[in-house]
Design an enzyme around this catalytic site. Sequence first.
Site, PDB file in Angstrom:
ATOM      1  N   ASP A 156       0.834  -1.196   0.000  1.00 23.17           N
ATOM      2  CA  ASP A 156       0.000   0.000   0.000  1.00 23.17           C
ATOM      3  C   ASP A 156       0.874   1.253   0.000  1.00 23.17           C
ATOM      4  O   ASP A 156       0.618   2.212  -0.739  1.00 23.17           O
ATOM      5  CB  ASP A 156      -0.894  -0.037   1.243  1.00 23.17           C
ATOM      6  CG  ASP A 156      -1.615   1.272   1.472  1.00 23.17           C
ATOM      7  OD1 ASP A 156      -2.590   1.519   0.754  1.00 23.17           O
ATOM      8  OD2 ASP A 156      -1.203   2.041   2.359  1.00 23.17           O
ATOM      9  N   GLU A 177      -2.153  -5.570  -3.231  1.00 25.50           N
ATOM     10  CA  GLU A 177      -1.211  -4.800  -2.406  1.00 25.50           C
ATOM     11  C   GLU A 177      -0.064  -5.688  -1.922  1.00 25.50           C
ATOM     12  O   GLU A 177       1.106  -5.295  -1.951  1.00 25.50           O
ATOM     13  CB  GLU A 177      -1.933  -4.219  -1.187  1.00 25.50           C
ATOM     14  CG  GLU A 177      -2.855  -3.062  -1.516  1.00 25.50           C
ATOM     15  CD  GLU A 177      -3.578  -2.536  -0.278  1.00 25.50           C
ATOM     16  OE1 GLU A 177      -3.911  -1.344  -0.262  1.00 25.50           O
ATOM     17  OE2 GLU A 177      -3.822  -3.312   0.673  1.00 25.50           O
TER      18      GLU A 177
END
Lengths: 246, 246
Positions: free
Chosen positions: A66, A134
Amino acid sequence: MRIIKKIFSNSRSNEDGIFFDEVSKILGFKPLNMIHYRKAFTHRSMNKSDDEGNPMNYERLEFLGDAMLGSVIAAHLFNKVPTGDEGYLTKMRSKIVSREHLNELGKDLNLIRHVESKVSTQHFGENIHGNLFEALIGAIYLDRGFTYCEKFIHKKVIVPYVDIAKLEGKVISYKSLLIEWCQKEKHTFQYDVFEDNGNEGIKYFGVKLKIDNKIIAKARATSKKKAEEKASQRAYFAFQEKINKK
Amino acid sequence: MRIIKKIFSNSRSNEDGIFFDEVSKILGFKPLNMIHYRKAFTHRSMNKSDDEGNPMNYERLEFLGDAMLGSVIAAHLFNKVPTGDEGYLTKMRSKIVSREHLNELGKDLNLIRHVESKVSTQHFGENIHGNLFEALIGAIYLDRGFTYCEKFIHKKVIVPYVDIAKLEGKVISYKSLLIEWCQKEKHTFQYDVFEDNGNEGIKYFGVKLKIDNKIIAKARATSKKKAEEKASQRAYFAFQEKINKK
């Protein structure tokens, strides 16, 4: 006993080989240390630990991925929109890295197919797709560093999905834009949609977009609407390029 | 006329030379393209534009620097605390990149001294320090890439400030920890605090920490409390190292 061992070690290395090939295909480059990708596809229900006894699953990698995604998109927007102020850049980035968008990216790569889990993947919610996406970026960072993260995000996120005009809300739908144009310029248009599942377990739709009975663009996505929109966008950009060349 | 030109161009290049030296000193390496650092120290009140007519000030660079800082700290925490889950890592990162902390970092480097502004820097609020710090990181990214951002953040943020035990709240104050230890082990202690401003325009305090009348640690910071805490931390780590070596 020896034979059994041999069969086992062979089947193991075959399995590793398949995983290596599949990950390479997703990444578009050769991974170096597979341990990171194994982790990126291991669900906590497996209860696995690494050599130091730390939990081995993708949850921590999500955090890392992320962060990397955020900074690569930030740098892209910074360079791409030199007139955009801080508020604009922040807003555009959150649109690109929205939960919904990440789920779409993970789904498009069909990452869930590779998950090792004791819970059936059917019981996972929508967010598993984005979480895996992610985690995969986190694994790339650990395996090959920031530059490879950048390359991967460029290829899989920026080129196919980051359309500034659409994100700014200047273009709501390329399909309506295209239809409007066809009606104005007196062209016929036709979207031929068909199921195109392959053997990947997720439902896919293919579409062929014909204008004046000639195939202008093709696309494939996880819903009819998305596939039509993708094809329309491709046709729109192809037309624009033609007009610019004239 | 020629002479005047020469004087002007000399004074200009001298000024550039001083700025180059000062930025190099802050960075700890030689910058390549000064334009990014000029921008990082230009306030919007200067109303400057670049060659393409885009506003030239540090506001957009803050966005970029913030993203780079976030991902470097994420990677550091990920590696440093292999037992920490996503929630823990997220919480720790927000402590490290808190507004208050960024302001402290910017203040410690005295970045405000280099700002070009039409508004007196006395009218800026506290946040200017953190904003300049973020903008500087953004400039480093544009000038030298991610690896140099990492190096800079490591040297200026992680090594001097990122103390996991303290961030976790396990250690609230190294000063109290040290005093407690001295009292228990029957050592005398003394903090000698003095003003230590140099010619940097910001008030600094120096402290010498003596234990049993021997100087054990020195530190310098923008408040007495901070300087004492820094010196105590240094003494504490020095003692720990000694104990570990035994």
